[in-house]
Design a protein around this motif. Structure first.
Motif, PDB file in Angstrom:
ATOM      1  N   TYR A 138      -1.229   9.787  -2.940  1.00 39.58           N
ATOM      2  CA  TYR A 138      -0.204   9.919  -3.981  1.00 39.58           C
ATOM      3  C   TYR A 138      -0.893   9.954  -5.339  1.00 39.58           C
ATOM      4  CZ  TYR A 138       3.297   8.507  -7.408  1.00 39.58           C
ATOM      5  OH  TYR A 138       4.101   8.441  -8.518  1.00 39.58           O
ATOM      6  N   CYS A 139      -0.519  10.941  -6.165  1.00 36.23           N
ATOM      7  CA  CYS A 139      -1.220  11.183  -7.429  1.00 36.23           C
ATOM      8  C   CYS A 139      -0.219  11.184  -8.586  1.00 36.23           C
ATOM      9  CB  CYS A 139      -1.952  12.521  -7.375  1.00 36.23           C
ATOM     10  SG  CYS A 139      -3.063  12.685  -5.959  1.00 36.23           S
ATOM     11  N   PRO A 140      -0.198  10.148  -9.401  1.00 34.34           N
ATOM     12  CA  PRO A 140       0.790  10.073 -10.487  1.00 34.34           C
ATOM     13  C   PRO A 140       0.578  11.100 -11.586  1.00 34.34           C
ATOM     14  CG  PRO A 140      -0.798   8.281 -10.667  1.00 34.34           C
ATOM     15  CD  PRO A 140      -1.073   8.961  -9.363  1.00 34.34           C
ATOM     16  N   ASN A 141      -0.589  11.745 -11.616  1.00 29.54           N
ATOM     17  CA  ASN A 141      -0.843  12.747 -12.656  1.00 29.54           C
ATOM     18  C   ASN A 141      -0.462  14.158 -12.221  1.00 29.54           C
ATOM     19  OD1 ASN A 141      -2.935  12.906 -10.772  1.00 29.54           O
ATOM     20  ND2 ASN A 141      -4.437  13.580 -12.290  1.00 29.54           N
ATOM     21  N   LEU A 142       0.051  14.310 -11.004  1.00 25.14           N
ATOM     22  CA  LEU A 142       0.543  15.605 -10.531  1.00 25.14           C
ATOM     23  C   LEU A 142       2.066  15.558 -10.574  1.00 25.14           C
ATOM     24  CD1 LEU A 142      -1.769  16.173  -7.417  1.00 25.14           C
ATOM     25  CD2 LEU A 142      -2.177  16.839  -9.805  1.00 25.14           C
ATOM     26  N   VAL A 143       2.643  16.214 -11.572  1.00 20.66           N
ATOM     27  CA  VAL A 143       4.081  16.092 -11.828  1.00 20.66           C
ATOM     28  C   VAL A 143       4.740  17.463 -11.756  1.00 20.66           C
ATOM     29  CG1 VAL A 143       5.835  15.375 -13.496  1.00 20.66           C
ATOM     30  CG2 VAL A 143       3.698  14.082 -13.294  1.00 20.66           C
ATOM     31  N   CYS A 144       5.885  17.510 -11.102  1.00 17.29           N
ATOM     32  CA  CYS A 144       6.702  18.722 -11.090  1.00 17.29           C
ATOM     33  C   CYS A 144       8.150  18.323 -11.320  1.00 17.29           C
ATOM     34  CB  CYS A 144       6.547  19.476  -9.768  1.00 17.29           C
ATOM     35  SG  CYS A 144       7.233  18.599  -8.351  1.00 17.29           S
ATOM     36  N   VAL A 145       8.999  19.314 -11.494  1.00 17.43           N
ATOM     37  CA  VAL A 145      10.428  19.085 -11.712  1.00 17.43           C
ATOM     38  C   VAL A 145      11.197  19.804 -10.615  1.00 17.43           C
ATOM     39  CG1 VAL A 145      12.388  19.548 -13.229  1.00 17.43           C
ATOM     40  CG2 VAL A 145      10.206  18.792 -14.200  1.00 17.43           C
ATOM     41  N   VAL A 204       4.749   1.681  -0.702  1.00 17.86           N
ATOM     42  CA  VAL A 204       4.724   0.669  -1.761  1.00 17.86           C
ATOM     43  C   VAL A 204       5.956   0.860  -2.650  1.00 17.86           C
ATOM     44  CG1 VAL A 204       2.213   0.533  -1.749  1.00 17.86           C
ATOM     45  CG2 VAL A 204       3.334   2.100  -3.318  1.00 17.86           C
ATOM     46  N   PRO A 205       6.494  -0.218  -3.220  1.00 15.71           N
ATOM     47  CA  PRO A 205       7.653  -0.101  -4.113  1.00 15.71           C
ATOM     48  C   PRO A 205       7.322   0.768  -5.322  1.00 15.71           C
ATOM     49  CG  PRO A 205       7.251  -2.397  -3.504  1.00 15.71           C
ATOM     50  CD  PRO A 205       6.063  -1.620  -3.039  1.00 15.71           C
ATOM     51  N   HIS A 206       8.317   1.523  -5.784  1.00 13.15           N
ATOM     52  CA  HIS A 206       8.050   2.467  -6.870  1.00 13.15           C
ATOM     53  C   HIS A 206       7.631   1.761  -8.153  1.00 13.15           C
ATOM     54  CE1 HIS A 206      11.813   1.734  -9.131  1.00 13.15           C
ATOM     55  NE2 HIS A 206      12.384   1.600  -7.961  1.00 13.15           N
ATOM     56  N   LYS A 207       8.171   0.581  -8.424  1.00 14.16           N
ATOM     57  CA  LYS A 207       7.797  -0.122  -9.652  1.00 14.16           C
ATOM     58  C   LYS A 207       6.331  -0.523  -9.634  1.00 14.16           C
ATOM     59  CE  LYS A 207      12.377  -1.909 -10.812  1.00 14.16           C
ATOM     60  NZ  LYS A 207      13.195  -3.131 -11.041  1.00 14.16           N
ATOM     61  N   GLU A 208       5.810  -0.749  -8.447  1.00 11.47           N
ATOM     62  CA  GLU A 208       4.413  -1.140  -8.316  1.00 11.47           C
ATOM     63  C   GLU A 208       3.484   0.065  -8.237  1.00 11.47           C
ATOM     64  OE1 GLU A 208       1.610  -3.752  -5.215  1.00 11.47           O
ATOM     65  OE2 GLU A 208       3.779  -3.606  -4.935  1.00 11.47           O
ATOM     66  N   GLY A 209       3.977   1.172  -7.682  1.00  4.89           N
ATOM     67  CA  GLY A 209       3.073   2.262  -7.374  1.00  4.89           C
ATOM     68  C   GLY A 209       3.241   3.549  -8.142  1.00  4.89           C
ATOM     69  N   GLY A 247       0.031  -1.169   1.658  1.00  3.56           N
ATOM     70  CA  GLY A 247      -0.297  -0.851   0.266  1.00  3.56           C
ATOM     71  C   GLY A 247      -1.787  -0.738   0.060  1.00  3.56           C
ATOM     72  N   TRP A 248      -2.270   0.485  -0.135  1.00  8.83           N
ATOM     73  CA  TRP A 248      -3.708   0.728  -0.295  1.00  8.83           C
ATOM     74  C   TRP A 248      -3.914   1.530  -1.575  1.00  8.83           C
ATOM     75  CZ3 TRP A 248      -7.262   1.475   4.454  1.00  8.83           C
ATOM     76  CH2 TRP A 248      -8.594   1.512   4.051  1.00  8.83           C
ATOM     77  N   PHE A 249      -4.181   0.818  -2.647  1.00 12.96           N
ATOM     78  CA  PHE A 249      -4.366   1.466  -3.939  1.00 12.96           C
ATOM     79  C   PHE A 249      -5.800   1.963  -4.069  1.00 12.96           C
ATOM     80  CE2 PHE A 249      -0.722  -1.275  -4.590  1.00 12.96           C
ATOM     81  CZ  PHE A 249       0.159  -0.401  -5.197  1.00 12.96           C
ATOM     82  N   VAL A 250      -5.946   3.121  -4.681  1.00 15.10           N
ATOM     83  CA  VAL A 250      -7.246   3.772  -4.831  1.00 15.10           C
ATOM     84  C   VAL A 250      -7.440   4.061  -6.312  1.00 15.10           C
ATOM     85  CG1 VAL A 250      -8.679   5.727  -4.143  1.00 15.10           C
ATOM     86  CG2 VAL A 250      -6.987   4.810  -2.549  1.00 15.10           C
ATOM     87  N   GLU A 251      -8.160   3.192  -6.980  1.00 14.67           N
ATOM     88  CA  GLU A 251      -8.338   3.343  -8.424  1.00 14.67           C
ATOM     89  C   GLU A 251      -9.507   4.255  -8.767  1.00 14.67           C
ATOM     90  OE1 GLU A 251      -5.924   2.352  -9.879  1.00 14.67           O
ATOM     91  OE2 GLU A 251      -5.107   0.808  -8.586  1.00 14.67           O
TER      92      GLU A 251
END
Length: 321
Positions: free
Chosen positions: A197-204, A138-143, A299-303
């Motif tokens: 894919y988990c947007p709340n798991l962040v690393c640098v 999925v495009p980054h702006k969307e996902g 694109g399979w979003f899992v809310e």
């Protein structure tokens, strides 16, 4: 009640100073039951010695005599005793001390998830993802701020269920490196696991690809070769031909544009003439798994665990197309 053991497995090759930062970050994680394993991939800069001297009280160091990325990752996973593995590259910093708890909560919410994919953040702005690590469907702006199923994950940082590693066998050591995560994602799908894919798991990531001295490296050879090996291993004939031709065409254009056409030709040759070790693994994914795969690619979003149901278990394998 004792929390499950989580194994932090770090892969290193010749980045002693950055490795020190990575180890300090990993040792600072806020989870009551952790073990730390460092797999040193034949370093020559004193990395392993530094880790043993400065962190040996907490970190188990495994020294390898040969530098092979996929085999080294597997060796670390095999040594892990935890229910869940947190796999890190040596240039990864974890700004969120509670990230392990977040990963464990997600595994509880999504029992079909076998692997959790991180956001790989920019060193100057951790919340901003690095575009070179975005190959999701999925495009980054969307996902970028939403949970979704994917067939890609950056190997630099991930959570993996130990049982999923045991069932799939992990990475293919013949690949060495280069799109090895795509191969593993397909093996996970075959066994009924999903990559989330988990947007709340962040690393640098401390060393980005843009900081590397040269882009004309042998990774281009490995990427071309390994993409074709993926077709050999997992794709039915018709679908595999279409997949291979698309990758060959795109890689040829990029190689001519950027000056690594020689690597492309080598990879094309060795990919088509796959060795026996790859040919013997040929087992095309069943149609039911491809149905899930293709749905994910759209694109399979899992809310939530119930708001967007996960796909059913795969059925018995079908033959080639």
């Amino acid at each position: 009640m004792t929390e499950p053991l989580v194994s932090v497995v770090i892969l290193n090759h010749n980045r002693k100073e950055i490795l020190r930062e990575c180890l300090e970050s990993a040792l600072d994680l806020d989870w009551p039951n952790l073990e730390w394993i460092l797999v040193d991939n034949a370093s020559t800069d004193g990395s392993a010695e530094m880790a043993e001297e400065e962190f040996g009280e907490h970190v188990r160091v495994i020294r390898r005599s040969e530098n092979c990325v996929t085999a080294a990752r597997n060796q670390g996973f095999e040594a892990a005793r935890g229910k869940v593995i947190l796999s890190l590259d040596n240039d990864i910093i974890l700004p969120d001390r509670k990230v392990v708890g977040k990963g464990m909560e997600l595994f509880e919410r999504f029992p079909r998830a076998g692997l959790l994919s991180f956001v790989i953040g920019d060193p100057d702005s951790p919340a901003r993802f690095l575009p070179e690590h975005w190959w999701h469907p999925v495009p980054h702006k969307e996902g970028q701020d939403r949970f979704f199923l994917t067939t890609y994950f950056p190997e630099a940082a991930l959570f993996l269920r130990a049982e999923a590693f045991r069932v799939t066998g992990g990475y293919d050591p013949l690949f060495h490196m280069g799109v090895e995560q795509i191969d593993l994602a397909l093996k996970l799908l075959r066994e009924g696991y999903l990559v989330l894919y988990c947007p709340n798991l962040v690393c640098v990531e401390r060393v980005t690809r843009g900081q590397l001295a040269s882009q004309r490296t042998r990774i281009h050879y490995l990427n071309m070769r390994n993409k074709l090996w993926i077709a050999w291993k997992h794709y039915p004939l018709g679908k595999g031909f279409r997949y291979a031709m698309g990758r060959i065409g795109a890689s040829a254009i990029r190689s001519l544009r950027h000056g690594w056409f020689g690597y492309f030709l080598e990879g094309l040759r060795d990919g088509v003439l796959a060795p026996k070790g790859i040919r013997d693994q040929r087992k095309p994914l069943p149609a039911s798994v491809w149905k899930t795969h293709d749905r994910i690619q759209r694109g399979w979003f899992v809310e939530g665990a119930t708001a967007s149901p996960l796909p059913p278990e795969p059925q018995a394998p079908d033959g080639d197309e």
